[in-house]
Design a protein around this motif. Structure first.
Motif, PDB file in Angstrom:
ATOM      1  N   THR A  16    -108.392 -16.290   0.634  1.00 50.09           N
ATOM      2  CA  THR A  16    -109.583 -16.182   1.490  1.00 50.09           C
ATOM      3  C   THR A  16    -109.185 -15.667   2.895  1.00 50.09           C
ATOM      4  OG1 THR A  16    -110.129 -18.305   2.140  1.00 50.09           O
ATOM      5  CG2 THR A  16    -111.139 -17.308   0.187  1.00 50.09           C
ATOM      6  N   THR A  17    -107.788 -15.561   3.274  1.00 49.04           N
ATOM      7  CA  THR A  17    -107.385 -15.612   4.484  1.00 49.04           C
ATOM      8  C   THR A  17    -106.923 -14.227   5.143  1.00 49.04           C
ATOM      9  OG1 THR A  17    -105.335 -16.323   3.922  1.00 49.04           O
ATOM     10  CG2 THR A  17    -106.835 -18.086   4.612  1.00 49.04           C
ATOM     11  N   ALA A  18    -107.013 -13.105   4.356  1.00 45.32           N
ATOM     12  CA  ALA A  18    -106.259 -11.997   4.664  1.00 45.32           C
ATOM     13  C   ALA A  18    -107.433 -10.733   5.124  1.00 45.32           C
ATOM     14  CB  ALA A  18    -105.398 -11.452   3.769  1.00 45.32           C
ATOM     15  N   CYS A  19    -106.892  -9.720   5.733  1.00 45.88           N
ATOM     16  CA  CYS A  19    -107.686  -8.601   5.937  1.00 45.88           C
ATOM     17  C   CYS A  19    -108.188  -7.633   4.802  1.00 45.88           C
ATOM     18  CB  CYS A  19    -107.049  -7.827   6.881  1.00 45.88           C
ATOM     19  SG  CYS A  19    -106.682  -8.479   8.451  1.00 45.88           S
ATOM     20  N   LYS A  20    -108.967  -6.930   4.910  1.00 48.83           N
ATOM     21  CA  LYS A  20    -109.672  -6.258   3.618  1.00 48.83           C
ATOM     22  C   LYS A  20    -108.770  -5.113   3.308  1.00 48.83           C
ATOM     23  CE  LYS A  20    -114.337  -7.572   4.287  1.00 48.83           C
ATOM     24  NZ  LYS A  20    -115.977  -7.229   4.446  1.00 48.83           N
ATOM     25  N   THR A  23    -106.754  -2.233  -2.586  1.00 51.08           N
ATOM     26  CA  THR A  23    -105.895  -2.054  -3.770  1.00 51.08           C
ATOM     27  C   THR A  23    -106.399  -3.000  -4.862  1.00 51.08           C
ATOM     28  OG1 THR A  23    -104.186  -1.464  -2.356  1.00 51.08           O
ATOM     29  CG2 THR A  23    -103.525  -2.329  -4.480  1.00 51.08           C
ATOM     30  N   ILE A  24    -106.649  -2.295  -5.895  1.00 47.50           N
ATOM     31  CA  ILE A  24    -106.768  -3.208  -7.157  1.00 47.50           C
ATOM     32  C   ILE A  24    -105.417  -3.295  -8.005  1.00 47.50           C
ATOM     33  CG2 ILE A  24    -108.204  -3.224  -9.511  1.00 47.50           C
ATOM     34  CD1 ILE A  24    -109.886  -3.343  -6.792  1.00 47.50           C
ATOM     35  N   ILE A  25    -105.284  -4.449  -8.460  1.00 47.39           N
ATOM     36  CA  ILE A  25    -103.974  -5.018  -9.150  1.00 47.39           C
ATOM     37  C   ILE A  25    -104.083  -4.783 -10.394  1.00 47.39           C
ATOM     38  CG2 ILE A  25    -102.257  -6.627  -9.321  1.00 47.39           C
ATOM     39  CD1 ILE A  25    -103.399  -8.056  -6.789  1.00 47.39           C
ATOM     40  N   PRO A  26    -103.207  -4.101 -11.184  1.00 45.38           N
ATOM     41  CA  PRO A  26    -103.361  -3.852 -12.658  1.00 45.38           C
ATOM     42  C   PRO A  26    -103.394  -5.233 -13.409  1.00 45.38           C
ATOM     43  CG  PRO A  26    -101.815  -2.381 -11.831  1.00 45.38           C
ATOM     44  CD  PRO A  26    -102.189  -3.327 -10.571  1.00 45.38           C
ATOM     45  N   ASP A  27    -104.025  -5.237 -14.532  1.00 45.44           N
ATOM     46  CA  ASP A  27    -103.984  -6.533 -15.262  1.00 45.44           C
ATOM     47  C   ASP A  27    -102.739  -7.320 -15.577  1.00 45.44           C
ATOM     48  OD1 ASP A  27    -107.073  -5.879 -17.365  1.00 45.44           O
ATOM     49  OD2 ASP A  27    -106.786  -6.165 -15.277  1.00 45.44           O
ATOM     50  N   PRO A  59     -95.868 -15.334  -0.184  1.00 49.54           N
ATOM     51  CA  PRO A  59     -94.755 -14.699  -0.776  1.00 49.54           C
ATOM     52  C   PRO A  59     -94.540 -14.191  -2.189  1.00 49.54           C
ATOM     53  CG  PRO A  59     -94.146 -16.900   0.473  1.00 49.54           C
ATOM     54  CD  PRO A  59     -95.845 -16.737   0.200  1.00 49.54           C
ATOM     55  N   ILE A  60     -95.659 -14.747  -3.182  1.00 49.61           N
ATOM     56  CA  ILE A  60     -95.861 -14.612  -4.372  1.00 49.61           C
ATOM     57  C   ILE A  60     -96.303 -13.088  -4.289  1.00 49.61           C
ATOM     58  CG2 ILE A  60     -96.852 -15.029  -6.614  1.00 49.61           C
ATOM     59  CD1 ILE A  60     -96.557 -17.945  -6.019  1.00 49.61           C
ATOM     60  N   PHE A  61     -97.431 -12.912  -3.800  1.00 54.73           N
ATOM     61  CA  PHE A  61     -98.236 -11.892  -3.613  1.00 54.73           C
ATOM     62  C   PHE A  61     -97.578 -10.567  -3.152  1.00 54.73           C
ATOM     63  CE2 PHE A  61    -102.080 -14.572  -2.401  1.00 54.73           C
ATOM     64  CZ  PHE A  61    -102.107 -14.990  -3.744  1.00 54.73           C
ATOM     65  N   ALA A  62     -96.614 -10.984  -2.178  1.00 59.65           N
ATOM     66  CA  ALA A  62     -95.793  -9.998  -1.493  1.00 59.65           C
ATOM     67  C   ALA A  62     -94.676  -9.506  -2.239  1.00 59.65           C
ATOM     68  CB  ALA A  62     -95.217 -10.564   0.012  1.00 59.65           C
ATOM     69  N   HIS A  63     -94.170 -10.521  -3.371  1.00 54.86           N
ATOM     70  CA  HIS A  63     -93.209  -9.958  -4.104  1.00 54.86           C
ATOM     71  C   HIS A  63     -93.617  -8.911  -4.935  1.00 54.86           C
ATOM     72  CE1 HIS A  63     -90.000 -10.352  -6.911  1.00 54.86           C
ATOM     73  NE2 HIS A  63     -90.557 -10.627  -7.872  1.00 54.86           N
ATOM     74  N   TYR A  64     -94.759  -8.829  -5.417  1.00 55.35           N
ATOM     75  CA  TYR A  64     -95.239  -7.928  -5.949  1.00 55.35           C
ATOM     76  C   TYR A  64     -95.983  -6.538  -5.334  1.00 55.35           C
ATOM     77  CZ  TYR A  64     -94.590 -10.984 -10.039  1.00 55.35           C
ATOM     78  OH  TYR A  64     -94.216 -12.014 -11.035  1.00 55.35           O
ATOM     79  N   GLY A  65     -95.778  -6.805  -3.989  1.00 56.21           N
ATOM     80  CA  GLY A  65     -96.279  -5.877  -3.128  1.00 56.21           C
ATOM     81  C   GLY A  65     -97.810  -5.647  -2.896  1.00 56.21           C
ATOM     82  N   TYR A  66     -98.504  -6.944  -2.807  1.00 57.31           N
ATOM     83  CA  TYR A  66     -99.723  -7.034  -2.492  1.00 57.31           C
ATOM     84  C   TYR A  66    -100.082  -8.085  -1.567  1.00 57.31           C
ATOM     85  CZ  TYR A  66    -100.106  -4.414  -6.929  1.00 57.31           C
ATOM     86  OH  TYR A  66     -99.865  -3.521  -7.854  1.00 57.31           O
ATOM     87  N   THR A  67    -101.389  -8.152  -0.900  1.00 55.91           N
ATOM     88  CA  THR A  67    -101.796  -9.321  -0.120  1.00 55.91           C
ATOM     89  C   THR A  67    -102.708 -10.068  -0.796  1.00 55.91           C
ATOM     90  OG1 THR A  67    -103.564  -7.950   0.863  1.00 55.91           O
ATOM     91  CG2 THR A  67    -101.506  -7.612   1.786  1.00 55.91           C
ATOM     92  N   THR A  68    -103.190 -11.090   0.104  1.00 53.69           N
ATOM     93  CA  THR A  68    -104.021 -12.039  -0.551  1.00 53.69           C
ATOM     94  C   THR A  68    -105.343 -11.241  -0.671  1.00 53.69           C
ATOM     95  OG1 THR A  68    -104.599 -12.843   1.814  1.00 53.69           O
ATOM     96  CG2 THR A  68    -102.893 -14.273   0.719  1.00 53.69           C
ATOM     97  N   GLU A  69    -105.842 -10.244   0.139  1.00 58.25           N
ATOM     98  CA  GLU A  69    -107.061  -9.476  -0.198  1.00 58.25           C
ATOM     99  C   GLU A  69    -107.055  -8.699  -1.071  1.00 58.25           C
ATOM    100  OE1 GLU A  69    -109.503  -9.787   1.453  1.00 58.25           O
ATOM    101  OE2 GLU A  69    -110.543  -8.300   0.940  1.00 58.25           O
ATOM    102  N   ASP A  70    -105.772  -8.242  -1.538  1.00 60.01           N
ATOM    103  CA  ASP A  70    -105.713  -7.430  -2.845  1.00 60.01           C
ATOM    104  C   ASP A  70    -106.062  -8.127  -3.871  1.00 60.01           C
ATOM    105  OD1 ASP A  70    -102.869  -5.695  -1.526  1.00 60.01           O
ATOM    106  OD2 ASP A  70    -104.793  -5.129  -1.465  1.00 60.01           O
ATOM    107  N   VAL A  71    -105.657  -9.597  -4.021  1.00 61.07           N
ATOM    108  CA  VAL A  71    -105.871 -10.225  -5.250  1.00 61.07           C
ATOM    109  C   VAL A  71    -107.390 -10.727  -5.188  1.00 61.07           C
ATOM    110  CG1 VAL A  71    -105.328 -12.650  -6.003  1.00 61.07           C
ATOM    111  CG2 VAL A  71    -103.685 -11.497  -4.863  1.00 61.07           C
ATOM    112  N   GLN A  72    -107.863 -11.155  -3.870  1.00 63.09           N
ATOM    113  CA  GLN A  72    -109.441 -11.289  -4.069  1.00 63.09           C
ATOM    114  C   GLN A  72    -110.026 -10.233  -4.438  1.00 63.09           C
ATOM    115  OE1 GLN A  72    -110.680 -11.827   0.187  1.00 63.09           O
ATOM    116  NE2 GLN A  72    -112.636 -13.191  -0.662  1.00 63.09           N
TER     117      GLN A  72
END
Length: 274
Positions: A16-20, A23-27, A59-72
């Motif tokens: 819940t801590t990143a900017c908007k 990007t939708i992450i594939p399943d 770092p986990i999100f970044a490893h796959y090229g995403y941010t916390t907002e992408d996951v959210q």
């Protein structure tokens, strides 16, 4: 185990801590992110590493090229996708861990705990009565039950006693599933013992063809006579399939708090009982 679920909560808060972003992450990649997060929690818990930052998962999100907002955003998007279920992604993450079970026994154990918490949270009592006494033929209908069927498992538990005042030579219990086409399946008939307290446990598994679960705790022979039977602590508990239980748990948390207070509280309460 309580500490493990606290770490899961950190994961939720971190989302819940990143900017908007949009990007939708594939399943499949989302499942890999969940898998890595579970492994990270298991390692930290095992090594007793002190965590002072909510950036544990960045770092986990970044490893796959995403941010916390992408996951959210991705998790929130599941509520708009009719053919997609977040529980399927979680199950895929569990499968990945199980495939690596020899290397990650600890993490697999943690995921087994998540399964148990999900199933325990989804359980509900659908029938309960502390005491039923049957002393006339008319009263016997009080021991006949019809429950609307859902896909899952019904566990019937109770204790009964047929005393010396009962005039019947043979009495039976009969349980079965009535399908949508009115046919009967999974029929089980058991003779009832007399003059002692008998505990009973019976599990009935239903699928999508089931319409009703039928439970007749007392069935007479052809020429019924006056009964005298006491049933105590009658309870029927329904549990959905494990996959459905996990889906329900995660879908409740679609506001990104996928490991939120309700999940952690259930685990901690179980921990305190043990």
């Amino acid at each position: 185990m309580t500490r493990f679920f606290s770490l899961l909560l950190l994961f939720a808060v971190a989302l819940t801590t990143a900017c908007k972003r949009t990007t939708i992450i594939p399943d499949e990649e989302l499942a890999m992110i969940f898998r890595d997060a579970f492994l990270t929690n298991a390692y930290i818990d095992h090594k007793a590493v002190r965590i002072d930052s909510l950036n544990l998962y960045t770092p986990i999100f970044a490893h796959y090229g995403y941010t916390t907002e992408d996951v959210q955003l991705t998790i929130g998007n599941f509520s708009k996708r009719k053919s997609a279920r977040l529980g399927d992604v979680v199950e895929r993450a569990i499968e990945m861990l199980e495939e690596e079970g020899l290397k990650h026994d600890l993490a697999v154990t943690k995921l087994d705990t998540i399964r148990n918490v999900a199933v325990r949270t989804a359980e509900r009592v659908v029938l309960q009565d502390s005491l039923i006494r049957v002393r006339t033929l008319k009263d016997s209908v009080r021991l006949q039950f019809s429950l609307p069927a859902e896909v899952g498992e019904y566990e019937l538990t109770y204790e009964f006693r047929i005393d010396s005042l009962d005039k019947n030579k043979r009495l039976y219990r009969r349980t079965w599933i009535e399908r949508n086409d009115s046919t009967q399946v999974n029929v089980q008939i058991n003779a009832l013992a007399r003059n002692r307290d008998i505990p009973v446990t019976r599990k009935i598994t239903t699928d999508s063809t089931a319409r009703e679960v039928k439970i007749h705790l007392l069935t007479f022979p052809e020429s019924p006579k006056r009964p005298s039977i006491t049933v105590r602590d009658l309870k029927v508990t329904f549990s959905p399939p494990e996959r459905h239980a996990i889906e329900q748990l995660y879908e409740k948390q679609l506001g990104i708090r996928i490991f939120a207070d309700e999940f952690i509280r259930a685990a901690c309460e179980k921990d305190s009982i043990q």
